[in-house]
Design a protein around this motif. Sequence first.
Motif, PDB file in Angstrom:
ATOM      1  N   ILE A 192       0.791  -1.149  -0.085  1.00 18.52           N
ATOM      2  CA  ILE A 192       0.149   0.042  -0.134  1.00 18.52           C
ATOM      3  C   ILE A 192       0.879   1.278   0.028  1.00 18.52           C
ATOM      4  N   GLU A 193       1.968   1.132   0.940  1.00 17.00           N
ATOM      5  CA  GLU A 193       2.908   2.435   0.742  1.00 17.00           C
ATOM      6  C   GLU A 193       3.685   2.473  -0.455  1.00 17.00           C
ATOM      7  N   MET A 194       3.940   1.462  -1.194  1.00 16.35           N
ATOM      8  CA  MET A 194       4.597   1.732  -2.593  1.00 16.35           C
ATOM      9  C   MET A 194       3.489   2.183  -3.498  1.00 16.35           C
ATOM     10  N   MET A 195       2.296   1.890  -3.537  1.00 19.44           N
ATOM     11  CA  MET A 195       1.514   1.983  -4.393  1.00 19.44           C
ATOM     12  C   MET A 195       0.955   3.788  -4.170  1.00 19.44           C
ATOM     13  N   ARG A 196       0.973   4.236  -2.862  1.00 17.16           N
ATOM     14  CA  ARG A 196       0.698   5.325  -2.459  1.00 17.16           C
ATOM     15  C   ARG A 196       1.863   6.467  -2.828  1.00 17.16           C
TER      16      ARG A 196
ATOM     17  N   LYS B  43     -11.962 -12.107   2.532  1.00 20.65           N
ATOM     18  CA  LYS B  43     -12.986 -11.762   3.443  1.00 20.65           C
ATOM     19  C   LYS B  43     -12.714 -11.625   4.793  1.00 20.65           C
ATOM     20  N   GLY B  44     -11.136 -11.793   5.085  1.00 18.71           N
ATOM     21  CA  GLY B  44     -10.663 -11.676   6.446  1.00 18.71           C
ATOM     22  C   GLY B  44     -10.321 -10.383   6.714  1.00 18.71           C
ATOM     23  N   ASP B  45     -10.065  -9.578   5.478  1.00 25.15           N
ATOM     24  CA  ASP B  45      -9.575  -8.268   5.725  1.00 25.15           C
ATOM     25  C   ASP B  45      -9.947  -7.342   4.367  1.00 25.15           C
TER      26      ASP B  45
ATOM     27  N   HIS C 264      -7.948   0.637   0.899  1.00 26.83           N
ATOM     28  CA  HIS C 264      -6.868   1.499   0.802  1.00 26.83           C
ATOM     29  C   HIS C 264      -6.324   1.517  -0.674  1.00 26.83           C
ATOM     30  N   LEU C 265      -6.211   0.498  -1.427  1.00 23.98           N
ATOM     31  CA  LEU C 265      -5.731   0.596  -2.587  1.00 23.98           C
ATOM     32  C   LEU C 265      -6.895   1.336  -3.435  1.00 23.98           C
ATOM     33  N   GLN C 266      -8.247   0.989  -3.217  1.00 25.38           N
ATOM     34  CA  GLN C 266      -9.332   1.551  -3.973  1.00 25.38           C
ATOM     35  C   GLN C 266      -9.089   2.874  -3.779  1.00 25.38           C
ATOM     36  N   GLY C 267      -8.918   3.650  -2.572  1.00 21.99           N
ATOM     37  CA  GLY C 267      -8.815   4.769  -2.173  1.00 21.99           C
ATOM     38  C   GLY C 267      -7.750   5.673  -3.027  1.00 21.99           C
TER      39      GLY C 267
ATOM     40  N   HIS D 225      -9.387   0.243  -9.296  1.00 22.38           N
ATOM     41  CA  HIS D 225     -10.737  -0.351  -9.451  1.00 22.38           C
ATOM     42  C   HIS D 225     -10.529  -1.883  -8.911  1.00 22.38           C
ATOM     43  N   ILE D 226     -11.919  -2.456  -8.399  1.00 22.49           N
ATOM     44  CA  ILE D 226     -12.116  -3.713  -8.059  1.00 22.49           C
ATOM     45  C   ILE D 226     -12.832  -4.401  -8.758  1.00 22.49           C
TER      46      ILE D 226
END
Length: 208
Positions: free
Chosen positions: A37-41, A57-59, A65-68, A72-73
């Motif tokens: 996530i940090e890398m993509m940010r 489903k566990g998280d 965060h990546l969608q933000g 796209h999902i």
Amino acid sequence: MKLSADGPVPVLTRIPTSQKVVFITLDDGQEKDPRFIEMMRDLRIPITMFLTDDAIKGDYGYFRHLQGLGNHIQNHTLHHHVMSTLPPAPQKEEVCGDQKTLTTEYGAAPLLFRPPYGVYDTGTKAAVAECGPRAIVLWRESMQIHNMQYQTPDKKLRPGDIILAHFRGPAELKGTTMTQMFAHLLKRIQEQGFTVARLEDYIEAPAG
């Protein structure tokens, strides 16, 4: 390219374009490395995520965060079965179930569907058409650990190619982290003079 609201569901391995761009897609969702996530940010490299409910489903929050970041999902089934081994009704459950969950969790209905292992049949296409996605998305290249596998003999990227990678960690990548794998992928793309574009920016959703 423009997708239709009805009619046959197209199967895409690349996007028709003369621009020297390729598209990165990440499947499943098993690995949830916060450093990614940090890398993509930091890099702001666009990705498209094809997520399987069993894997995420566990998280669910990790992928928000990546969608933000503008990513796209998209739909990758509930349980990651080989779709062609299932009768029509279970295929529909796999597609519609994931469509419903992803829409609820992420606030947007997936436009695209990727069958696990790239395997599909007429039942899959019927399920996709009925459940909401408007295209089946496959790939031209797949990222392993350090290098890509190509479907063409010359082992070269072409404009509009769709690249497959996965949310995987050291256990599946022989000790390599997901961020390291992704860095190798970007290097391979840049070596051939390509840039990464957002897949959905090149696909026009049907009206309505």
